[in-house]
Enzyme design. Structure first.
Site, PDB file in Angstrom:
ATOM      1  N   ASN A  12       0.856  -1.192   0.000  1.00  0.00           N
ATOM      2  CA  ASN A  12       0.000   0.000   0.000  1.00  0.00           C
ATOM      3  C   ASN A  12       0.894   1.245   0.000  1.00  0.00           C
ATOM      4  O   ASN A  12       1.722   1.431   0.900  1.00  0.00           O
ATOM      5  CB  ASN A  12      -0.892  -0.027   1.242  1.00  0.00           C
ATOM      6  CG  ASN A  12      -1.860   1.147   1.280  1.00  0.00           C
ATOM      7  OD1 ASN A  12      -1.483   2.271   0.965  1.00  0.00           O
ATOM      8  ND2 ASN A  12      -3.088   0.904   1.691  1.00  0.00           N
ATOM      9  N   HIS A  15       0.851   6.207   1.910  1.00  0.00           N
ATOM     10  CA  HIS A  15       1.558   7.171   2.757  1.00  0.00           C
ATOM     11  C   HIS A  15       2.813   7.752   2.112  1.00  0.00           C
ATOM     12  O   HIS A  15       3.414   8.669   2.672  1.00  0.00           O
ATOM     13  CB  HIS A  15       1.772   6.577   4.145  1.00  0.00           C
ATOM     14  CG  HIS A  15       0.447   6.348   4.807  1.00  0.00           C
ATOM     15  ND1 HIS A  15      -0.444   7.378   5.036  1.00  0.00           N
ATOM     16  CD2 HIS A  15      -0.194   5.215   5.180  1.00  0.00           C
ATOM     17  CE1 HIS A  15      -1.561   6.882   5.558  1.00  0.00           C
ATOM     18  NE2 HIS A  15      -1.433   5.574   5.648  1.00  0.00           N
ATOM     19  N   HIS A  48      -5.701   3.615  -1.710  1.00  0.00           N
ATOM     20  CA  HIS A  48      -7.020   3.953  -1.160  1.00  0.00           C
ATOM     21  C   HIS A  48      -7.314   5.398  -1.559  1.00  0.00           C
ATOM     22  O   HIS A  48      -6.679   6.326  -1.058  1.00  0.00           O
ATOM     23  CB  HIS A  48      -6.954   3.799   0.367  1.00  0.00           C
ATOM     24  CG  HIS A  48      -8.254   4.049   1.069  1.00  0.00           C
ATOM     25  ND1 HIS A  48      -8.408   3.845   2.423  1.00  0.00           N
ATOM     26  CD2 HIS A  48      -9.467   4.469   0.619  1.00  0.00           C
ATOM     27  CE1 HIS A  48      -9.652   4.149   2.775  1.00  0.00           C
ATOM     28  NE2 HIS A  48     -10.308   4.527   1.697  1.00  0.00           N
ATOM     29  N   ARG A  50      -9.253   8.112  -0.916  1.00  0.00           N
ATOM     30  CA  ARG A  50     -10.217   8.570   0.089  1.00  0.00           C
ATOM     31  C   ARG A  50     -11.055   9.728  -0.434  1.00  0.00           C
ATOM     32  O   ARG A  50     -10.587  10.533  -1.235  1.00  0.00           O
ATOM     33  CB  ARG A  50      -9.465   9.026   1.355  1.00  0.00           C
ATOM     34  CG  ARG A  50      -9.057   7.890   2.259  1.00  0.00           C
ATOM     35  CD  ARG A  50      -8.438   8.436   3.540  1.00  0.00           C
ATOM     36  NE  ARG A  50      -8.203   7.379   4.499  1.00  0.00           N
ATOM     37  CZ  ARG A  50      -9.100   6.966   5.386  1.00  0.00           C
ATOM     38  NH1 ARG A  50     -10.282   7.543   5.464  1.00  0.00           N
ATOM     39  NH2 ARG A  50      -8.812   5.994   6.221  1.00  0.00           N
ATOM     40  N   ARG A  54      -6.872  12.832   1.087  1.00  0.00           N
ATOM     41  CA  ARG A  54      -5.772  13.235   1.975  1.00  0.00           C
ATOM     42  C   ARG A  54      -4.422  12.688   1.512  1.00  0.00           C
ATOM     43  O   ARG A  54      -3.392  13.209   1.896  1.00  0.00           O
ATOM     44  CB  ARG A  54      -6.048  12.813   3.420  1.00  0.00           C
ATOM     45  CG  ARG A  54      -6.078  11.331   3.624  1.00  0.00           C
ATOM     46  CD  ARG A  54      -6.242  10.950   5.077  1.00  0.00           C
ATOM     47  NE  ARG A  54      -7.583  11.164   5.571  1.00  0.00           N
ATOM     48  CZ  ARG A  54      -8.059  10.602   6.682  1.00  0.00           C
ATOM     49  NH1 ARG A  54      -7.274   9.827   7.416  1.00  0.00           N
ATOM     50  NH2 ARG A  54      -9.289  10.823   7.080  1.00  0.00           N
ATOM     51  N   GLU A  75      -8.766   0.460  -3.217  1.00  0.00           N
ATOM     52  CA  GLU A  75      -9.650   0.540  -2.041  1.00  0.00           C
ATOM     53  C   GLU A  75     -10.544   1.776  -2.175  1.00  0.00           C
ATOM     54  O   GLU A  75     -10.046   2.874  -2.455  1.00  0.00           O
ATOM     55  CB  GLU A  75      -8.821   0.637  -0.770  1.00  0.00           C
ATOM     56  CG  GLU A  75      -7.988  -0.598  -0.516  1.00  0.00           C
ATOM     57  CD  GLU A  75      -7.213  -0.522   0.788  1.00  0.00           C
ATOM     58  OE1 GLU A  75      -6.980  -1.570   1.394  1.00  0.00           O
ATOM     59  OE2 GLU A  75      -6.830   0.598   1.197  1.00  0.00           O
ATOM     60  N   THR A 106      -8.623   3.709   8.852  1.00  0.00           N
ATOM     61  CA  THR A 106      -9.840   2.901   8.736  1.00  0.00           C
ATOM     62  C   THR A 106     -10.111   2.144  10.041  1.00  0.00           C
ATOM     63  O   THR A 106      -9.372   1.242  10.415  1.00  0.00           O
ATOM     64  CB  THR A 106      -9.703   1.908   7.558  1.00  0.00           C
ATOM     65  OG1 THR A 106      -9.247   2.631   6.415  1.00  0.00           O
ATOM     66  CG2 THR A 106     -11.019   1.242   7.254  1.00  0.00           C
ATOM     67  N   GLU A 156     -11.058  -9.171   2.892  1.00  0.00           N
ATOM     68  CA  GLU A 156      -9.795  -8.807   3.550  1.00  0.00           C
ATOM     69  C   GLU A 156     -10.128  -8.608   5.022  1.00  0.00           C
ATOM     70  O   GLU A 156     -10.941  -7.738   5.369  1.00  0.00           O
ATOM     71  CB  GLU A 156      -9.194  -7.536   2.949  1.00  0.00           C
ATOM     72  CG  GLU A 156      -7.895  -7.136   3.664  1.00  0.00           C
ATOM     73  CD  GLU A 156      -7.136  -6.011   2.979  1.00  0.00           C
ATOM     74  OE1 GLU A 156      -7.195  -5.895   1.738  1.00  0.00           O
ATOM     75  OE2 GLU A 156      -6.479  -5.236   3.708  1.00  0.00           O
ATOM     76  N   HIS A 196      -3.874  -4.282   7.666  1.00  0.00           N
ATOM     77  CA  HIS A 196      -4.040  -3.047   8.431  1.00  0.00           C
ATOM     78  C   HIS A 196      -3.179  -3.104   9.697  1.00  0.00           C
ATOM     79  O   HIS A 196      -3.357  -3.984  10.539  1.00  0.00           O
ATOM     80  CB  HIS A 196      -5.485  -2.731   8.827  1.00  0.00           C
ATOM     81  CG  HIS A 196      -5.641  -1.273   9.169  1.00  0.00           C
ATOM     82  ND1 HIS A 196      -5.931  -0.312   8.220  1.00  0.00           N
ATOM     83  CD2 HIS A 196      -5.457  -0.606  10.321  1.00  0.00           C
ATOM     84  CE1 HIS A 196      -5.955   0.874   8.794  1.00  0.00           C
ATOM     85  NE2 HIS A 196      -5.654   0.725  10.062  1.00  0.00           N
ATOM     86  N   GLY A 218       1.186  -1.254   4.290  1.00  0.00           N
ATOM     87  CA  GLY A 218       1.601   0.037   3.753  1.00  0.00           C
ATOM     88  C   GLY A 218       2.409   0.883   4.700  1.00  0.00           C
ATOM     89  O   GLY A 218       3.603   1.120   4.503  1.00  0.00           O
TER      90      GLY A 218
HETATM   91  C1  LIG Z   1      -8.392   0.235   4.163  1.00  0.00           C
HETATM   92  C2  LIG Z   1      -7.070   0.272   4.794  1.00  0.00           C
HETATM   93  O1  LIG Z   1      -6.851  -0.364   5.769  1.00  0.00           O
HETATM   94  C3  LIG Z   1      -5.962   1.109   4.245  1.00  0.00           C
HETATM   95  O2  LIG Z   1      -6.195   1.569   2.985  1.00  0.00           O
HETATM   96  C4  LIG Z   1      -5.747   2.255   5.053  1.00  0.00           C
HETATM   97  O3  LIG Z   1      -7.003   2.854   5.237  1.00  0.00           O
HETATM   98  C5  LIG Z   1      -4.797   3.250   4.384  1.00  0.00           C
HETATM   99  O4  LIG Z   1      -4.343   4.154   5.223  1.00  0.00           O
HETATM  100  P1  LIG Z   1      -5.237   5.325   5.923  1.00  0.00           P
HETATM  101  O5  LIG Z   1      -6.348   4.657   6.663  1.00  0.00           O
HETATM  102  O6  LIG Z   1      -4.237   5.925   6.860  1.00  0.00           O
HETATM  103  O7  LIG Z   1      -5.734   6.239   4.881  1.00  0.00           O
HETATM  104  N1  LIG Z   2      -5.925  -2.723   3.678  1.00  0.00           N
HETATM  105  C1  LIG Z   2      -4.802  -2.512   4.510  1.00  0.00           C
HETATM  106  C2  LIG Z   2      -3.744  -1.793   3.788  1.00  0.00           C
HETATM  107  O1  LIG Z   2      -3.822  -1.613   2.603  1.00  0.00           O
HETATM  108  C3  LIG Z   2      -2.530  -1.329   4.485  1.00  0.00           C
HETATM  109  O2  LIG Z   2      -2.790  -0.782   5.740  1.00  0.00           O
HETATM  110  P1  LIG Z   2      -1.550  -0.198   6.597  1.00  0.00           P
HETATM  111  O3  LIG Z   2      -0.425  -1.211   6.549  1.00  0.00           O
HETATM  112  O4  LIG Z   2      -1.133   1.081   5.940  1.00  0.00           O
HETATM  113  O5  LIG Z   2      -2.112  -0.031   7.969  1.00  0.00           O
END
Ligand SMILES: CC(=O)[C@@H](O)[C@H](O)COP(=O)(O)O
Ligand SMILES: NCC(=O)COP(=O)(O)O
Length: 248
Positions: A12, A15, A48, A50, A54, A75, A106, A156, A196, A218
Protein backbone atom coordinates in the site's frame (compact mmCIF):
# COMPACT_ATOMS: atom_id res chain seq x y z
CA UNK A 1 7.04 -23.96 -2.12
CA UNK A 2 3.56 -25.42 -2.50
CA UNK A 3 0.31 -23.57 -3.20
CA UNK A 4 -0.72 -24.27 0.41
CA UNK A 5 2.02 -22.10 1.92
CA UNK A 6 2.27 -19.45 -0.79
CA UNK A 7 1.54 -15.88 0.35
CA UNK A 8 1.34 -12.65 -1.63
CA UNK A 9 2.35 -9.14 -0.59
CA UNK A 10 0.25 -6.18 -1.64
CA UNK A 11 2.16 -2.96 -0.98
CA UNK A 12 0.00 0.00 0.00
CA UNK A 13 1.61 3.24 -1.19
CA UNK A 14 -0.91 5.69 0.33
CA UNK A 15 1.56 7.17 2.76
CA UNK A 16 4.11 8.03 0.09
CA UNK A 17 1.35 10.32 -1.14
CA UNK A 18 0.71 11.54 2.42
CA UNK A 19 4.24 12.96 2.50
CA UNK A 20 3.79 14.63 -0.87
CA UNK A 21 0.44 16.14 0.08
CA UNK A 22 1.91 17.51 3.32
CA UNK A 23 3.80 20.11 1.25
CA UNK A 24 1.87 20.13 -2.02
CA UNK A 25 5.06 19.19 -3.89
CA UNK A 26 5.52 16.80 -6.83
CA UNK A 27 7.58 14.44 -4.69
CA UNK A 28 7.75 11.80 -3.38
CA UNK A 29 5.89 10.19 -6.24
CA UNK A 30 3.72 7.20 -5.29
CA UNK A 31 4.01 5.96 -8.86
CA UNK A 32 7.79 5.65 -8.47
CA UNK A 33 7.22 3.86 -5.17
CA UNK A 34 4.86 1.43 -6.88
CA UNK A 35 7.36 0.62 -9.62
CA UNK A 36 10.15 0.17 -7.08
CA UNK A 37 7.87 -2.06 -5.00
CA UNK A 38 7.15 -4.23 -8.02
CA UNK A 39 10.88 -4.57 -8.75
CA UNK A 40 11.45 -5.58 -5.14
CA UNK A 41 8.89 -8.38 -5.23
CA UNK A 42 5.49 -6.84 -4.49
CA UNK A 43 2.73 -8.97 -5.93
CA UNK A 44 0.34 -6.06 -6.20
CA UNK A 45 -0.07 -2.39 -5.38
CA UNK A 46 -2.81 -1.11 -3.09
CA UNK A 47 -4.14 2.45 -3.10
CA UNK A 48 -7.02 3.95 -1.16
CA UNK A 49 -8.63 6.93 -2.91
CA UNK A 50 -10.22 8.57 0.09
CA UNK A 51 -13.16 10.89 -0.29
CA UNK A 52 -11.14 13.68 1.34
CA UNK A 53 -8.15 12.99 -0.97
CA UNK A 54 -5.77 13.24 1.97
CA UNK A 55 -3.14 11.12 0.23
CA UNK A 56 -3.73 9.34 -3.09
CA UNK A 57 -5.19 11.59 -5.83
CA UNK A 58 -7.35 10.64 -8.81
CA UNK A 59 -4.43 11.23 -11.18
CA UNK A 60 -2.21 8.81 -9.25
CA UNK A 61 -4.75 6.07 -9.80
CA UNK A 62 -5.09 6.84 -13.51
CA UNK A 63 -1.30 6.81 -14.04
CA UNK A 64 -0.89 3.62 -11.99
CA UNK A 65 -3.56 1.93 -14.08
CA UNK A 66 -1.39 2.60 -17.14
CA UNK A 67 2.00 1.63 -15.76
CA UNK A 68 1.64 -1.18 -13.21
CA UNK A 69 3.18 -4.48 -14.24
CA UNK A 70 1.42 -6.41 -11.48
CA UNK A 71 -2.13 -5.51 -10.49
CA UNK A 72 -3.91 -2.74 -8.67
CA UNK A 73 -5.96 -3.30 -5.55
CA UNK A 74 -8.16 -0.20 -5.46
CA UNK A 75 -9.65 0.54 -2.04
CA UNK A 76 -12.76 2.71 -2.06
CA UNK A 77 -15.80 3.68 -0.06
CA UNK A 78 -19.15 2.56 -1.41
CA UNK A 79 -20.29 5.78 -3.10
CA UNK A 80 -21.71 6.52 -6.54
CA UNK A 81 -18.68 8.63 -7.44
CA UNK A 82 -16.21 5.87 -6.54
CA UNK A 83 -18.24 3.21 -8.32
CA UNK A 84 -18.22 5.32 -11.49
CA UNK A 85 -14.48 5.99 -11.12
CA UNK A 86 -13.70 2.28 -10.68
CA UNK A 87 -15.82 1.46 -13.72
CA UNK A 88 -13.60 3.79 -15.77
CA UNK A 89 -10.29 2.54 -14.35
CA UNK A 90 -11.26 -1.15 -14.14
CA UNK A 91 -8.64 -2.19 -11.57
CA UNK A 92 -7.94 -5.92 -11.28
CA UNK A 93 -9.12 -5.83 -7.67
CA UNK A 94 -11.45 -3.49 -5.83
CA UNK A 95 -11.66 -3.61 -2.05
CA UNK A 96 -14.75 -1.97 -0.55
CA UNK A 97 -13.92 -0.27 2.74
CA UNK A 98 -15.84 1.80 5.31
CA UNK A 99 -14.81 5.43 5.41
CA UNK A 100 -15.42 8.54 7.44
CA UNK A 101 -13.77 11.92 7.00
CA UNK A 102 -12.91 12.33 10.67
CA UNK A 103 -11.10 9.03 11.15
CA UNK A 104 -7.32 8.92 11.51
CA UNK A 105 -7.33 5.61 9.67
CA UNK A 106 -9.84 2.90 8.74
CA UNK A 107 -11.46 2.04 12.05
CA UNK A 108 -13.06 -1.34 11.73
CA UNK A 109 -14.57 -3.33 8.93
CA UNK A 110 -17.36 -2.67 6.49
CA UNK A 111 -20.78 -3.59 7.90
CA UNK A 112 -21.82 -5.89 5.09
CA UNK A 113 -24.45 -7.70 7.16
CA UNK A 114 -26.17 -4.39 7.91
CA UNK A 115 -26.45 -3.24 4.29
CA UNK A 116 -26.50 -6.35 2.15
CA UNK A 117 -28.62 -4.96 -0.69
CA UNK A 118 -26.41 -1.89 -1.13
CA UNK A 119 -23.17 -3.88 -1.06
CA UNK A 120 -24.59 -6.57 -3.37
CA UNK A 121 -25.46 -3.88 -5.95
CA UNK A 122 -21.93 -2.45 -5.73
CA UNK A 123 -20.36 -5.91 -6.06
CA UNK A 124 -22.50 -6.57 -9.11
CA UNK A 125 -21.51 -3.30 -10.82
CA UNK A 126 -17.81 -3.83 -10.16
CA UNK A 127 -17.91 -7.48 -11.23
CA UNK A 128 -19.56 -6.43 -14.50
CA UNK A 129 -16.66 -3.99 -14.96
CA UNK A 130 -14.25 -6.93 -14.70
CA UNK A 131 -12.96 -6.27 -11.16
CA UNK A 132 -12.48 -8.96 -8.52
CA UNK A 133 -14.19 -7.53 -5.47
CA UNK A 134 -13.10 -7.99 -1.89
CA UNK A 135 -14.75 -6.66 1.23
CA UNK A 136 -12.69 -5.22 4.08
CA UNK A 137 -14.41 -6.71 7.14
CA UNK A 138 -13.83 -7.65 10.73
CA UNK A 139 -13.17 -11.34 11.39
CA UNK A 140 -16.77 -12.06 12.41
CA UNK A 141 -18.79 -15.01 11.18
CA UNK A 142 -21.88 -12.92 10.41
CA UNK A 143 -19.87 -10.49 8.26
CA UNK A 144 -18.08 -13.31 6.44
CA UNK A 145 -21.38 -15.07 5.72
CA UNK A 146 -22.86 -11.79 4.49
CA UNK A 147 -19.82 -11.28 2.23
CA UNK A 148 -20.51 -14.63 0.64
CA UNK A 149 -24.22 -13.82 0.22
CA UNK A 150 -23.56 -10.52 -1.57
CA UNK A 151 -21.43 -12.33 -4.14
CA UNK A 152 -17.93 -11.08 -3.30
CA UNK A 153 -15.28 -13.65 -4.20
CA UNK A 154 -12.81 -12.29 -1.63
CA UNK A 155 -12.56 -10.72 1.81
CA UNK A 156 -9.79 -8.81 3.55
CA UNK A 157 -9.81 -9.32 7.31
CA UNK A 158 -9.09 -6.12 9.25
CA UNK A 159 -6.04 -6.82 11.44
CA UNK A 160 -6.12 -3.44 13.20
CA UNK A 161 -7.33 -4.77 16.56
CA UNK A 162 -4.53 -7.35 16.56
CA UNK A 163 -1.98 -4.68 15.63
CA UNK A 164 -3.24 -2.30 18.33
CA UNK A 165 -3.35 -4.91 21.12
CA UNK A 166 -1.76 -3.67 24.34
CA UNK A 167 -0.85 -7.02 25.88
CA UNK A 168 0.39 -10.38 24.62
CA UNK A 169 -2.91 -11.97 25.77
CA UNK A 170 -4.94 -9.43 23.83
CA UNK A 171 -2.78 -9.98 20.73
CA UNK A 172 -3.16 -13.77 21.04
CA UNK A 173 -6.93 -13.38 21.37
CA UNK A 174 -7.15 -11.13 18.30
CA UNK A 175 -4.89 -13.46 16.34
CA UNK A 176 -7.12 -16.40 17.11
CA UNK A 177 -10.15 -14.37 15.91
CA UNK A 178 -8.31 -13.77 12.64
CA UNK A 179 -7.39 -17.46 12.40
CA UNK A 180 -11.06 -18.44 12.93
CA UNK A 181 -12.07 -15.84 10.34
CA UNK A 182 -9.68 -17.34 7.79
CA UNK A 183 -11.09 -20.82 8.37
CA UNK A 184 -14.65 -19.52 8.13
CA UNK A 185 -13.88 -17.60 4.91
CA UNK A 186 -12.19 -20.58 3.30
CA UNK A 187 -15.07 -22.86 4.32
CA UNK A 188 -17.41 -20.48 2.50
CA UNK A 189 -15.25 -20.64 -0.62
CA UNK A 190 -13.85 -17.13 -0.28
CA UNK A 191 -10.35 -15.88 -1.05
CA UNK A 192 -9.06 -14.54 2.27
CA UNK A 193 -6.65 -11.60 2.49
CA UNK A 194 -5.71 -9.60 5.57
CA UNK A 195 -4.18 -6.27 6.47
CA UNK A 196 -4.04 -3.05 8.43
CA UNK A 197 -1.45 -2.01 10.97
CA UNK A 198 0.88 -4.90 10.14
CA UNK A 199 4.60 -4.22 10.58
CA UNK A 200 7.97 -5.96 10.73
CA UNK A 201 7.31 -7.34 14.22
CA UNK A 202 3.71 -8.50 13.98
CA UNK A 203 3.17 -9.61 10.37
CA UNK A 204 4.80 -13.04 10.65
CA UNK A 205 2.13 -14.44 12.98
CA UNK A 206 -0.59 -13.47 10.50
CA UNK A 207 1.38 -14.71 7.49
CA UNK A 208 1.78 -18.08 9.23
CA UNK A 209 -2.00 -18.67 9.31
CA UNK A 210 -2.64 -21.39 6.73
CA UNK A 211 -4.81 -20.33 3.81
CA UNK A 212 -4.23 -16.57 3.80
CA UNK A 213 -3.82 -15.46 0.21
CA UNK A 214 -2.37 -11.96 0.57
CA UNK A 215 -1.31 -9.40 3.15
CA UNK A 216 -1.73 -5.72 2.33
CA UNK A 217 0.85 -3.65 4.14
CA UNK A 218 1.60 0.04 3.75
CA UNK A 219 2.38 2.36 6.63
CA UNK A 220 5.17 0.22 8.11
CA UNK A 221 6.87 -0.30 4.75
CA UNK A 222 6.80 3.41 3.92
CA UNK A 223 8.18 4.23 7.38
CA UNK A 224 10.99 1.66 7.12
CA UNK A 225 11.80 2.90 3.60
CA UNK A 226 12.88 6.25 5.08
CA UNK A 227 15.88 4.46 6.56
CA UNK A 228 16.65 1.64 4.14
CA UNK A 229 15.07 2.72 0.84
CA UNK A 230 11.78 1.60 -0.68
CA UNK A 231 13.02 -1.48 -2.53
CA UNK A 232 14.80 -2.88 0.49
CA UNK A 233 11.83 -2.18 2.77
CA UNK A 234 9.55 -4.11 0.42
CA UNK A 235 12.04 -6.95 -0.09
CA UNK A 236 12.49 -7.36 3.66
CA UNK A 237 8.75 -7.55 4.26
CA UNK A 238 8.26 -9.98 1.41
CA UNK A 239 11.03 -12.26 2.70
CA UNK A 240 9.62 -12.10 6.22
CA UNK A 241 6.07 -13.10 5.30
CA UNK A 242 7.07 -15.72 2.74
CA UNK A 243 9.35 -17.41 5.31
CA UNK A 244 6.60 -17.26 7.96
CA UNK A 245 4.02 -18.77 5.60
CA UNK A 246 6.46 -21.51 4.62
CA UNK A 247 7.17 -22.40 8.27
CA UNK A 248 3.42 -22.27 8.93
C1 LIG B 1 -8.39 0.24 4.16
C2 LIG B 1 -7.07 0.27 4.79
O1 LIG B 1 -6.85 -0.36 5.77
C3 LIG B 1 -5.96 1.11 4.25
O2 LIG B 1 -6.19 1.57 2.99
C4 LIG B 1 -5.75 2.26 5.05
O3 LIG B 1 -7.00 2.85 5.24
C5 LIG B 1 -4.80 3.25 4.38
O4 LIG B 1 -4.34 4.15 5.22
P1 LIG B 1 -5.24 5.33 5.92
O5 LIG B 1 -6.35 4.66 6.66
O6 LIG B 1 -4.24 5.93 6.86
O7 LIG B 1 -5.73 6.24 4.88
N1 LIG C 1 -5.93 -2.72 3.68
C1 LIG C 1 -4.80 -2.51 4.51
C2 LIG C 1 -3.74 -1.79 3.79
O1 LIG C 1 -3.82 -1.61 2.60
C3 LIG C 1 -2.53 -1.33 4.48
O2 LIG C 1 -2.79 -0.78 5.74
P1 LIG C 1 -1.55 -0.20 6.60
O3 LIG C 1 -0.43 -1.21 6.55
O4 LIG C 1 -1.13 1.08 5.94
O5 LIG C 1 -2.11 -0.03 7.97
Amino acid sequence: MTEANRILLGVNIDHVATLRQARGTRYPDPVKAALDAEEAGADGITVHLREDRRHIQDRDVRVLADVLQTRMNFEMGVTDFMLGFAEQIRPAHVCLVPETRQELTTEGGLDVAGQEARIAAAVERLTLAGCEVSLFIDAEERQIEAAMRVGAPAIELHTGRYADAHTAEEAAHELSRIRDGVICGLNHGLIVNAGHGLHYHNAEAVAAIPGINELNIGHAIVAHALFVGFKQAVAEMKALIVAAAYRG
